[in-house]
Design an enzyme around this catalytic site. Structure first.
Site, mmCIF file in Angstrom:
data_model
loop_
_atom_site.group_PDB
_atom_site.id
_atom_site.type_symbol
_atom_site.label_atom_id
_atom_site.label_comp_id
_atom_site.label_asym_id
_atom_site.label_seq_id
_atom_site.Cartn_x
_atom_site.Cartn_y
_atom_site.Cartn_z
ATOM 1 N N ASP A 1 0.862 -1.113 -0.018
ATOM 2 C CA ASP A 1 0.148 0.055 0.116
ATOM 3 C C ASP A 1 0.846 1.304 -0.066
ATOM 4 O OD1 ASP A 1 0.796 -0.622 2.662
ATOM 5 O OD2 ASP A 1 -0.639 0.391 3.500
ATOM 6 N N ARG A 5 5.786 4.110 5.958
ATOM 7 C CA ARG A 5 5.395 3.950 7.363
ATOM 8 C C ARG A 5 5.330 2.567 8.116
ATOM 9 N NH1 ARG A 5 -0.688 5.806 5.839
ATOM 10 N NH2 ARG A 5 -1.633 3.724 5.606
ATOM 11 N N ASP A 6 4.832 2.445 9.012
ATOM 12 C CA ASP A 6 4.722 1.001 9.609
ATOM 13 C C ASP A 6 3.551 0.031 9.105
ATOM 14 O OD1 ASP A 6 2.687 2.488 10.776
ATOM 15 O OD2 ASP A 6 3.366 2.105 12.978
ATOM 16 N N GLU A 7 3.671 -0.111 7.859
ATOM 17 C CA GLU A 7 2.684 -1.042 7.240
ATOM 18 C C GLU A 7 3.338 -1.607 6.003
ATOM 19 O OE1 GLU A 7 -1.950 -0.218 6.027
ATOM 20 O OE2 GLU A 7 -0.796 1.348 7.015
ATOM 21 N N ASP A 54 -6.081 -2.324 -2.815
ATOM 22 C CA ASP A 54 -5.254 -1.395 -3.456
ATOM 23 C C ASP A 54 -4.790 -1.849 -4.586
ATOM 24 O OD1 ASP A 54 -5.274 -0.914 -0.617
ATOM 25 O OD2 ASP A 54 -4.016 0.625 -0.768
ATOM 26 N N TRP A 78 -12.040 -6.102 -1.159
ATOM 27 C CA TRP A 78 -10.529 -6.709 -0.847
ATOM 28 C C TRP A 78 -10.434 -8.099 -1.203
ATOM 29 C CZ3 TRP A 78 -12.662 -2.067 0.594
ATOM 30 C CH2 TRP A 78 -11.551 -1.061 0.996
ATOM 31 N N GLU A 107 -2.273 8.862 -0.826
ATOM 32 C CA GLU A 107 -3.627 8.292 -0.024
ATOM 33 C C GLU A 107 -4.731 8.666 0.168
ATOM 34 O OE1 GLU A 107 -4.068 4.875 3.646
ATOM 35 O OE2 GLU A 107 -2.350 6.552 3.807
ATOM 36 N N HIS A 128 0.817 6.280 -2.511
ATOM 37 C CA HIS A 128 -0.087 5.334 -2.212
ATOM 38 C C HIS A 128 -0.933 5.120 -3.527
ATOM 39 C CE1 HIS A 128 -1.654 3.414 1.546
ATOM 40 N NE2 HIS A 128 -2.947 3.325 0.837
#
Length: 917
Positions: free
Chosen positions: A439, A443-445, A452, A504, A720, A741
C-alpha cells in the site's frame, strides 16, 4: 519479419524459477504480411538445437500469446528454445535461441538446514571455505530465513535484494538459483558467505508490531553444484562444518532501518553452525523477478533548514535507500533519517507513525561505500547527522528499488499537469511493487493490501509487464485461502491479519481475470481457478447462513474506503451501504468465475456459477431498485457500481442512473466524493454513458478533491487521501496519510482506455483484437500512446487542431486486428482495421473543439477559465447561479437577477465568448 520478446512463462531467459507448465510466447514486428499462417517451436538441451527433445513441427494452431509445451522437465537442466513463424505472404522469421533452466524440482535436498549458535538477536554470517578445480558450470541453490545476501569470495553473487522474498512462510519458502560459474573459473580456495537478517520472517512487522510471526530463529539451506569439463560433479552443502560469526549489521528492521559497523568484522570469533530440524515441504523455486536497483539519483538540493538540520532533497518521492562513500574517524557515526515532506521548511516524518526509518553507520576509520542491506525506505528527503561537508553530501545517491519488470506502455497528452499525474502513478507503482504490491513504502505498514492493487491492476498492466509479479502474489493468496477455507485476508501475505471483506477479497477473481484479458494466457485462470471459486464459495456460505437471499448482508466490510460522503463527515468509510457494495462484488466475482469456468472447459462449474450470478442479480434488483428502475442507494459510488456492473434492469434504467450520477456530481459543485471502491470506475462509466465531458472535468480539476490538486501541490507520487496535504502545505493528519499510495492512480487506466482509446476485447484477449475508441475532449488537444501488448506494439496518436479538424494515426501489430470508432462521426464511424499503419484526418461532423456563446450552458462556461473571467468582467458571478440551474444558458436565465444583462452588454459578452476556443 522479426520475432522478439520470446518468453518462457512471461519471463526472459528464466533460471531456476517455478514454472508449472512451460508456456512459450513471442511477438512479431517488421513483417510484410499481416497474419501468422504457421509457426514452429522446438526445444533442445544444446544451444545448437541438436538433437531436439521436443518439436511442434510447422503448425497452424500455435498461438503467439502462449503455447504450452508437454515437457517432462529434468531437475537442474537448461533447455534451449527456438521459435519460427511463417506469415500469410510466405515470409519466414526466427527470433534466435532463448532458454530456460530448471531448479531442483522434486530432487531431494542433500543440504541440511543450519542455524546460528549465537543469540536470536544477533544477526549471523555463515561461512564456508572450500577448494575447487576450474568449474565449467556452477549453480548455487539457496534460501535463508528471514532474509539473506550471499557473497562468493567477497563479491555479492547477484544484484537482488530481500531474498528469499515475502511469502506466507508457513507454506511457501522460495529458494533462489544463482549462476556462479564466472566466480569459480579458477582453481583454488573459495569462500561462501551468507548474511542473514530478520526481514519479514522474524522482524517487527504488521499492525500490532509483533515480531517472530513466522519463526524465531535464523535458518540457512544451500547447495553449490560444480560441474567439471569431464562431467564430474562436486557438491558443497550446508551442514555443521560451516562456521558462523557475528554480522557487521548490528540491527535491521523493515520499518526501523539498519545499523552497520564494519569494525565488527575485524578479528571475528567463529563458532560452529548447528543443524536444525526444519522440513523441506514448503520449499518452492522463486516465482517472480527479483527486487533490484532500477536507477540512481543525485540530490536536487542541499537544504539547511530553519531548525538547523542538514537535509538532502532528491526531488522525487520513491522507494529505496541512499548510498554514500565516506571516510571518518574510528567510532564516529553518520545517521540518516528518511521522510516524504518538509513542514515549515523543516524535516518531518510523523506520518511514518512508529517506523523509525533510519540508517546508522559507525566508522572503523577507513573509507567505505555503504548502503542498507535488508531494509528500504519511502522518501524524498533525507536528514543527515554526522556529515556537513557539502561536496561529500552532494555525492550521495538515492537508489530506487522495485521488483524488476519491463515498461510496456506510455501515454502523453498536451496537458503537462496530466503528464505529471501519469508519472506520479508510474512512480507509485515502482515504489510499491517491492516483491508484494504494498500500500505504501514508508510507514509501519508496507503490506500487500488486496484492494489497493486490485483497483490498480489495469493501470499496472498497461504500464508494465508485471504478469509474473502478480502470479507470485496470487500464489501467496492461494496458500492463505487454503488455510482459511476460501477467505481472502485483507493483506497478502496475511501476517495474521483477518479478511472476509468485499472489494478486498475480490482481488482473488479480478486480478487473474485482468491478467487473462491483458495477456490472453489461459494458464493463469487454470492456475487460480480453485482460488477464484473458493472465494465466491466463501461468500455464498455467508449468504446461505443468512437465509440464502443471494445478497451479502452480514460480516465485516470496509465499504467505499476513504470516500468523502461518510454520514458522520469524519469517518474513513463512505456513505454507500455496505451490503450494496458487497452484493455488487458478489455478483461480479460470480460472473468472473462462471466465465473462467467456461474458458477453461469446466462446463459443470460454468453452469453452476452462471445460475448463482443470475440469482444474485435478481436479488439485487429486487432489493435495491424500485419497480420503475430507480436505484434506491443514491451515493456517487452506488451509481458507479450500478453502471459498471450493469445492475439496473434495463438500458433506460442505466441511463437514468448515469443521469443521476452526473447530477450528484454537479450538485457537489462538480466534485467527486468517491473513495477506493467508486473512484476507479468513475470516469469510465461517465465516458461510457454520455458524460465524457464531465469525466474530463473531474480529471482536470486542480482543486480538492481531485487528481490535479496534488499535482498542483507538488506531489511526485499518488497520495493516499484526496487532501493528504492541505492548501497551506500542512499535512492533513498523521494516523493514516501516505504520500506514496497508488490506488487513485487507477485513473491512468481510463486514460489508456478512453483518452487514447485502447481496450482489450474479451472475445480475443491479449489484444489479438482491440477495441479502439478515442474519446477526445477540447481541453486536451493532443495525445500520444504506445503500448507493447502481449500481441505486439499498438500506437495511437491523435490531435485536435485549431481549425477544428481531427487527425488520428493507429498502428496495429502483426496477427492482430482492431475495431476503430472515429470520434465526431454521426454514424459512429466504426472501421475494422487489419495489422499495419492507418491514418485519418477529417472535419468532425460533431464538433470536438468547444465553442461558446451566451447560449452555452453555464456549466460549460464555468469549465473554461477564460469564459469564467469574461462572465465576471461582465458583472455575472457564475458561482451565484444555483447548481440545479447551471445546465441552463445565460439566455434562458436572463430574467434572473444573477444573470441579467442589458441588450448591449449581452451582445458584447456573446461576441467575446465566441472568440474563446
Amino acid at each position: 519479419m522479426e520475432l522478439y520478446d520470446i518468453k518462457i512463462n512471461h519471463l526472459d531467459c528464466p533460471v531456476g524459477m517455478e514454472f508449472g507448465n512451460i508456456t512459450v510466447s513471442y511477438k512479431i514486428r517488421n513483417a510484410a504480411g499481416r497474419k501468422q499462417a504457421a509457426a514452429r517451436i522446438s526445444v533442445s538441451l544444446s544451444p545448437d538445437m541438436q538433437p531436439l527433445v521436443f518439436d511442434t513441427g510447422k503448425s497452424s494452431v500455435i498461438n503467439s500469446l502462449g503455447t504450452k509445451l508437454p515437457l517432462k522437465l529434468i531437475p537442474r537442466t537448461r533447455y534451449y528454445v527456438c521459435a519460427e513463424v511463417w506469415s500469410d505472404t510466405g515470409e519466414h522469421g526466427t527470433g534466435g535461441i532463448t532458454y530456460f533452466e530448471t531448479a531442483k524440482l522434486a530432487e531431494k535436498w542433500s543440504a541440511k538446514w543450519i542455524g546460528s549458535p549465537f543469540s536470536k538477536h544477533v544477526m549471523p554470517v555463515f561461512t564456508k571455505e572450500f577448494s575447487a578445480e576450474h568449474a565449467a558450470n556452477a549453480r548455487l541453490y539457496a534460501t535463508g530465513l528471514g532474509m539473506y545476501d550471499v557473497y562468493l569470495d567477497g563479491k555479492k553473487v547477484s544484484g537482488s535484494f530481500f531474498s528469499p522474498g515475502c511469502t506466507n512462510y508457513a507454506d511457501r519458502i522460495q529458494y533462489q538459483t544463482y549462476d556462479v560459474t564466472k566466480g569459480l573459473k579458477h582453481s583454488g580456495t573459495h569462500t561462501l558467505e551468507f548474511y542473514l537478517a530478520d526481514g519479514w520472517y522474524k522482524g517487527r512487522f504488521g499492525y500490532e508490531g509483533k515480531s517472530e510471526i513466522y519463526g524465531n530463529e535464523y535458518a540457512l539451506l544451500a547447495e553449490l553444484h560444480m560441474n567439471a569439463d569431464d562431467g564430474s560433479e562436486t557438491v558443497i552443502v550446508t551442514d555443521d562444518s560451516w562456521r558462523v560469526r557475528k554480522s557487521e549489521i548490528l540491527f535491521s528492521s523493515i520499518y526501523d532501518g539498519e545499523t552497520f559497523e564494519p569494525d565488527v568484522k575485524e578479528n571475528p570469533v567463529y563458532k560452529k553452525a548447528v543443524c536444525i530440524s526444519k522440513g523441506f515441504d514448503a520449499l518452492i523455486p522463486q516465482t517472480t523477478t527479483p527486487v533490484e536497483i532500477e536507477c540512481t539519483r543525485k540530490p536536487a538540493e542541499l537544504i539547511r533548514t530553519p531548525a538547523h538540520e542538514t537535509v538532502l532533497d532528491f526531488g522525487q518521492n520513491m522507494a529505496g535507500f541512499v548510498r554514500f562513500t565516506v571516510k571518518l574517524p574510528r567510532g564516529k557515526s553518520v545517521r540518516l533519517q528518511y521522510g516524504e515532506i518538509l513542514q515549515d521548511g523543516n524535516f518531518y516524518r510523523e506520518n511514518l507513525r512508529t517506523a523509525k526509518a533510519e540508517y546508522v553507520y559507525i566508522s572503523d576509520g577507513r573509507e567505505h561505500t555503504v548502503q542498507p542491506h535488508f531494509t528500504y525506505y519511502g522518501f524524498r528527503y533525507v536528514k543527515i547527522e554526522g556529515i556537513t561537508n557539502k561536496d561529500v553530501l552532494m555525492r550521495f545517491e538515492a537508489c530506487t528499488i522495485h521488483s524488476t519488470f519491463e515498461r510496456t506502455g506510455s501515454i502523453k497528452t498536451s496537458d503537462r499537469r496530466v503528464n505529471r499525474l501519469i508519472a506520479n502513478a508510474e512512480w507509485g507503482q515502482r515504489s510499491n511493487f517491492v516483491d508484494v504490491p504494498t500500500d505504501c513504502p514508508q510507514r509501519d505498514e508496507r503490506m500487500g493490501w488486496t484492494a489497493d492493487t486490485q483497483v490498480f491492476t489495469g493501470t499496472a498492466l498497461f504500464q508494465t509487464d508485471c504478469f509474473s509479479f502478480y502470479r507470485k502474489f496470487l500464489g501467496d493468496m492461494r496458500s492463505e485461502q487454503q488455510r482459511r477455507n476460501g477467505d481472502v485476508p485483507l493483506v497478502v501475505p496475511s501476517f495474521g491479519l483477518g479478511g472476509g471483506a468485499a472489494v478486498w477479497g475480490d482481488a482473488a477473481t479480478i486480478i487473474p481475470w485482468n491478467m487473462y484479458l491483458f495477456s490472453g494466457d489461459t494458464s493463469i485462470l487454470e492456475e487460480q481457478f480453485e482460488s477464484m471459486r473458493s472465494w465466491v464459495d466463501f461468500v455464498k456460505r455467508i449468504d446461505d447462513a443468512d437465509g440464502g437471499t443471494r445478497l451479502w448482508r452480514k460480516g465485516f466490510q470496509l465499504g467505499d474506503w476513504l470516500a468523502l460522503d461518510s454520514e458522520t463527515g469524519t469517518g474513513v468509510k463512505g456513505g454507500t451501504e455496505d451490503a450494496f457494495i458487497a452484493s455488487a462484488y458478489y455478483y461480479y466475482s460470480a460472473c468472473i468465475v462462471a466465465e473462467s469456468a467456461r474458458i477453461t472447459g469446466r462446463d459443470s462449474a460454468a453452469e453452476s456459477y452462471t445460475k448463482l450470478k443470475d440469482e444474485i442479480m435478481s436479488a439485487i434488483r429486487r432489493e435495491y431498485f424500485t419497480p420503475s428502475g430507480r436505484l434506491a442507494v443514491t451515493t456517487q459510488c452506488a451509481y458507479v457500481l450500478c453502471l459498471q456492473f450493469k445492475l439496473a434492469p434495463d438500458e433506460k434504467s442505466l441511463k437514468r442512473a448515469a443521469d443521476r450520477l452526473a447530477e450528484k456530481i454537479r450538485l457537489n459543485d462538480g466534485y467527486l466524493k468517491t473513495g477506493f471502491t467508486g473512484t476507479p470506475f468513475l470516469c469510465r462509466v461517465l465516458s461510457t454513458y454520455g458524460y465524457n465531458n464531465l469525466a474530463y472535468k473531474l480529471l482536470l480539476n486542480d482543486e480538492y478533491p481531485g487528481w490535479l490538486y496534488e499535482v498542483k501541490m507538488g506531489a511526485t507520487t499518488i497520495w493516499e487521501r484526496w487532501n493528504s496535504v492541505l492548501p497551506d502545505g500542512k499535512i492533513s493528519g498523521t494516523d493514516m496519510n501516505s504520500l506514496n499510495h497508488y490506488a487513485y492512480g487507477s485513473i491512468v487506466e481510463w486514460m489508456y482506455r478512453t483518452i487514447a482509446g485502447l481496450n482489450p476485447a474479451e472475445s480475443a484477449p491479449g489484444f489479438k483484437k482491440a477495441v479502439i475508441k478515442p474519446m477526445p475532449d477540447y481541453r486536451i488537444t493532443k495525445t500520444d500512446m504506445v503500448y507493447d501488448s502481449a500481441a505486439g506494439l499498438y500506437e495511437i496518436h491523435w490531435g485536435l487542431h485549431k481549425d477544428g479538424k481531427f487527425s488520428l494515426s493507429v498502428d496495429v501489430p502483426f496477427d492482430a486486428e482492431a475495431q476503430l470508432t472515429l470520434p465526431g462521426k454521426k454514424d459512429n464511424g466504426s472501421i475494422k482495421l487489419a495489422a499495419g499503419h492507418h491514418e485519418y484526418a477529417y472535419m468532425p461532423e460533431i464538433p470536438l473543439i468547444k465553442s461558446y456563446s451566451i447560449d452555452s450552458p453555464v456549466n460549460d462556461l464555468m469549465d473554461s477559465q477564460k469564459c469564467t473571467a469574461l462572465l465576471r468582467h461582465a458583472g455575472i458571478n457564475p458561482d451565484a447561479v444555483p447548481v440545479p440551474l447551471r445546465d441552463s444558458s445565460l439566455v434562458q436565465l436572463s430574467a434572473m437577477p444573477f444573470a441579467h444583462l442589458s441588450g448591449k452588454a449581452k451582445t458584447a459578452l456573446d461576441k467575446k465568448l465566441r472568440n474563446v476556443k
